[in-house]
Scaffold this motif. Structure first.
Motif, PDB file in Angstrom:
ATOM      1  N   UNK A 106      63.499 -47.634 -38.728  1.00  0.00           N
ATOM      2  CA  UNK A 106      62.855 -48.282 -39.885  1.00  0.00           C
ATOM      3  C   UNK A 106      62.304 -47.251 -40.852  1.00  0.00           C
ATOM      4  N   UNK A 107      62.414 -47.563 -42.132  1.00  0.00           N
ATOM      5  CA  UNK A 107      61.827 -46.742 -43.197  1.00  0.00           C
ATOM      6  C   UNK A 107      60.365 -47.142 -43.342  1.00  0.00           C
ATOM      7  N   UNK A 108      59.479 -46.142 -43.275  1.00  0.00           N
ATOM      8  CA  UNK A 108      58.039 -46.381 -43.376  1.00  0.00           C
ATOM      9  C   UNK A 108      57.523 -45.792 -44.687  1.00  0.00           C
ATOM     10  N   UNK A 109      57.164 -46.614 -45.660  1.00  0.00           N
ATOM     11  CA  UNK A 109      56.764 -46.104 -46.975  1.00  0.00           C
ATOM     12  C   UNK A 109      55.608 -45.105 -46.912  1.00  0.00           C
ATOM     13  N   UNK A 110      54.613 -45.333 -46.054  1.00  0.00           N
ATOM     14  CA  UNK A 110      53.456 -44.438 -46.049  1.00  0.00           C
ATOM     15  C   UNK A 110      53.812 -43.039 -45.553  1.00  0.00           C
ATOM     16  N   UNK A 111      54.851 -42.934 -44.724  1.00  0.00           N
ATOM     17  CA  UNK A 111      55.236 -41.625 -44.193  1.00  0.00           C
ATOM     18  C   UNK A 111      56.470 -41.048 -44.872  1.00  0.00           C
TER      19      UNK A 111
END
Length: 235
Positions: free
Chosen positions: A136-141
């Motif tokens: 999954x792509x995690x926007x915050x990281x």
């Protein structure tokens, strides 16, 4: 140390060859693809909760470059194909281990019997690409607005005007029911000007061709405009 890896899935995309594939994901928004999970990863439990994420990271193999070797330096198209940088300072497909990383839009999850697949958007992967992992792509990281982009600080300008010759327009009309977004997709792909870097600043009479979906799309560049002259069924 040696690692054996087995693909968890395979990509089915409109890009039937390397030529004209966008150089990065997301540059052609209308590029749709499916990622079919392979046994034993086609267990629905492997995707539990994935619908909560809008984007995914795909770890894949540059399978069409396998066996072609690599060099310590490469000539990135963004530098005109003339200046060399280190292979690890580039995203060249010709790498020691031939691995790639791409972020894609997750549109839908589908299951039909033993088949399990993801519908994706904004892909930059050639048809048949083996996928080694999905994360999954995690926007915050994963989104770092202050990061520096080196010789590619911004997305390349997709400013090449594209027009369709009357014959190509007629061929598009004949495929409208099956491929309603075909014209828009072809326009987005060719607006990137996929010609070799050394030809991009010039007109030429050469007829180019690329396989997209089930078609051989032919075009030429005149007066700074890409003209699509034919969209013929491939084969």
């Amino acid at each position: 140390m040696h690692f054996d890896m087995t693909p968890v899935g395979r990509i089915h995309s409109p890009y039937k060859e390397k030529f004209a594939v966008p150089r990065q994901p997301g540059l052609v928004k209308s590029a749709r693809a499916t990622l079919e999970l392979l046994p034993p990863c086609n267990d629905p439990q492997t995707l539990r909760g994935i619908e909560a994420f809008s984007h995914l990271w795909l770890v894949f193999v540059f399978h069409e470059c396998q066996g072609q070797g690599w060099h310590p330096t490469v000539r990135p198209p963004r530098l005109g194909g003339n200046e060399r940088v280190g292979v690890f300072a580039s995203r060249s497909p010709f790498r020691p281990n031939g691995l790639g990383l791409s972020v894609v839009e997750l549109r839908e999850v589908h299951q039909q019997g033993d088949r399990l697949w993801l519908e994706l958007g904004g892909v930059d992967l050639v048809d048949g690409t083996p996928i080694l992992d999905i994360k999954p792509y995690l926007p915050y990281a994963d989104s770092l607005p202050a990061a520096q982009g080196g010789f590619a600080p911004m997305a390349p300008e997709a400013g090449m005007p594209v027009r369709f010759a009357p014959e190509a327009e007629a061929q598009l009309l004949a495929q409208q029911a099956r491929y309603p977004e075909l014209k828009h997709f072809i326009g987005e792909v060719l607006a990137q000007d996929p010609r070799p870097a050394y030809r991009r600043s010039q007109d030429d009479e050469r007829l180019y061709g690329v396989k997209l979906y089930d078609f051989n799309v032919q075009w030429r560049v005149r007066g700074g405009v890409t003209e699509v002259v034919a969209i013929a069924p491939d084969g």
